[in-house]
Design an enzyme around this catalytic site. Structure first.
Site, PDB file in Angstrom:
ATOM      1  N   HIS A  59       5.122 -13.197  12.296  1.00  0.00           N
ATOM      2  CA  HIS A  59       4.233 -12.417  13.156  1.00  0.00           C
ATOM      3  C   HIS A  59       4.983 -11.986  14.419  1.00  0.00           C
ATOM      4  O   HIS A  59       5.021 -12.693  15.420  1.00  0.00           O
ATOM      5  CB  HIS A  59       3.004 -13.256  13.519  1.00  0.00           C
ATOM      6  N   ARG A  88      -4.728  -9.269  10.790  1.00  0.00           N
ATOM      7  CA  ARG A  88      -4.756 -10.719  10.626  1.00  0.00           C
ATOM      8  C   ARG A  88      -4.676 -11.037   9.137  1.00  0.00           C
ATOM      9  O   ARG A  88      -5.309 -10.375   8.305  1.00  0.00           O
ATOM     10  CB  ARG A  88      -6.038 -11.326  11.226  1.00  0.00           C
ATOM     11  N   ASN A 111      -0.103  -4.899  23.748  1.00  0.00           N
ATOM     12  CA  ASN A 111       0.884  -4.688  22.689  1.00  0.00           C
ATOM     13  C   ASN A 111       0.353  -3.819  21.549  1.00  0.00           C
ATOM     14  O   ASN A 111       0.892  -3.842  20.444  1.00  0.00           O
ATOM     15  CB  ASN A 111       1.390  -6.031  22.149  1.00  0.00           C
ATOM     16  N   GLN A 147      -0.871 -19.737  10.557  1.00  0.00           N
ATOM     17  CA  GLN A 147       0.410 -19.439  11.185  1.00  0.00           C
ATOM     18  C   GLN A 147       0.869 -20.643  12.001  1.00  0.00           C
ATOM     19  O   GLN A 147       0.081 -21.125  12.813  1.00  0.00           O
ATOM     20  CB  GLN A 147       0.294 -18.189  12.074  1.00  0.00           C
TER      21      GLN A 147
END
Length: 414
Positions: free
Chosen positions: A333, A285, A147, A314
């Site tokens: 995210h 991050r 990705n 998260q």
């Protein structure tokens, strides 16, 4: 029989989709530079469908059930009463995502006596205590490059979103207004701006290539300098330190891994060495930035805006300081989990599992930890250590939706 414990994000609020906006997605066979896309023996899903949520189960259910393995899929991952915590002690394989990470702390490694493989459905294994993985001889792998372009596209979108002040204009349009001056009072062109990436690996380099046609002036920092041919092709300026880069850039985008040496790299001192009125984009991050320092800089106007999709922990608690700070273009995210990306990382997970079950070598580019040490992509990009400290705060995030758990029926099992 192997027990596979899989943590994925929750299904849509309105239920798992039965139709999609598009009938198909483009087929990508190789990434820039020549690495091939995942190559499992087959897949049991339709590319372009929702695979990253609990009901999608990464398209693994039929494959694992047919082989007689136990497969537990849940979104409940945080705290001592979570499904993940209860199922972990006898799990052989743990699958998690960067978007909804099951934090594998040293304490959890101690409980997981049978664990052999931690697999990231995506890129970035900082939710795993890599030092503990080395001590316990647990292999850590991820689907490298699956990705990267998805994230690079999100970065470009975020740069334009912030600099062109898209969000305020969109909000005015939605509210029925037509206040042109309010829309454009913070809007600029990116043309001619100095933009720099901290990290010029797969994502950072893809960002630079996509920003070049906007006639921006390109800068980069990376521990591994790019070839001369690439620097000349893109007319890049190399910086030997992050501090050097941020002092001259109007836009800074963070595209490096999180490890002990990058944790809180963008603290108050670093942010205040940036130009006043500069923009900071972080799709790497959340813990690379000091959350309070970012919010303070946005409130005081030293940063003209902050955008990204990564938080720590998260999911972020509802009172996370970034949710309400001024001039932000944050999302959950999502940059690396488009439906296109899901097809690639689901196929990559299947490929890695096929290798694991057959006791065949996992691709070197997928390895982060192997045989008690950093390996493959991990040896290139990470430093050994732990960045999961504070992840227990994720348990403060509360959803109204009930937790969903799915299990395969194991032949001969209970």
């Amino acid at each position: 029989m192997v027990k596979v414990l899989c943590v994925l994000y929750e299904d849509p609020k309105e239920g798992y989709p039965t139709t999609y906006a598009r009938d198909s997605i483009p087929e990508i066979k190789a990434y820039p530079g020549g690495q091939t896309t995942p190559s499992p023996s087959t897949v049991d899903f339709t590319p372009g469908h929702l695979l990253g949520s609990v009901s999608g189960a990464l398209g693994l259910r039929k494959f694992l059930e047919a082989a007689g393995h136990s497969f537990v899929v849940t979104s409940s991952k945080d705290g001592p009463d979570s499904v993940f915590e209860k199922e972990l002690p006898d799990a052989d394989v743990v699958i998690s995502q960067p978007f909804w990470p099951a934090y594998m702390s040293a304490e959890r490694f101690e409980k997981a006596k049978k664990l052999k493989l931690c697999l990231t459905a995506g890129i970035g294994s900082d939710h795993v205590d890599l030092a503990a993985a080395c001590r316990h001889n647990v292999t850590v792998a991820e689907v490298t490059f699956c990705n990267s372009i998805s994230v690079a596209e999100h970065v470009v979108m975020s740069v334009l979103n912030l600099v062109r002040s898209f969000v305020p204009g969109h909000q005015i349009a939605e509210s029925g207004g037509w206040h042109i001056a309010d829309c454009v009072s913070r809007a600029y062109d990116v043309e001619g701006m100095q933009v720099g990436t901290v990290g010029a690996g797969r994502i950072g380099l893809a960002v630079l290539k996509r920003l070049k046609p906007f006639d921006m002036v390109l800068h980069y920092f990376d521990n591994h300098r790019l070839p001369d041919s690439v620097e000349k092709e893109l007319n890049l300026t190399y910086h030997d330190s992050v501090q050097s880069l941020v002092k001259v850039c109007d836009v800074v985008t963070i595209n490096c891994p999180l490890h002990p040496k990058t944790e809180h790299l963008f603290n108050e001192e670093m942010i205040h060495s940036m130009k006043r009125g500069s923009y900071l984009i972080n799709t790497a991050r959340g813990k690379i930035c000091d959350a309070s320092a970012v919010a303070k800089a946005c409130e005081e106007g030293h940063l003209a805006g902050y955008a990204g999709d990564v938080w720590f922990p998260q999911p972020a608690p509802s009172d996370h300081v970034w949710r309400q700070m001024r001039n932000n273009a944050m999302t959950p995210h999502v940059s690396g989990t488009s439906l296109s990306a899901q097809a690639r990382y689901a196929a990559g997970v299947r490929e890695i599992l096929e290798c694991f079950f057959a006791a065949k070598p996992i691709r070197d580019e997928y390895l982060i930890v192997h045989e008690g040490r950093l390996a493959g992509a991990g040896a290139h990009s990470y430093t050994e250590g732990n960045t999961t400290g504070g992840s227990e705060e994720a348990a403060r995030f509360k959803e109204e939706r009930p937790c969903k758990v799915q299990r395969t029926a194991v032949v001969g099992g209970s």
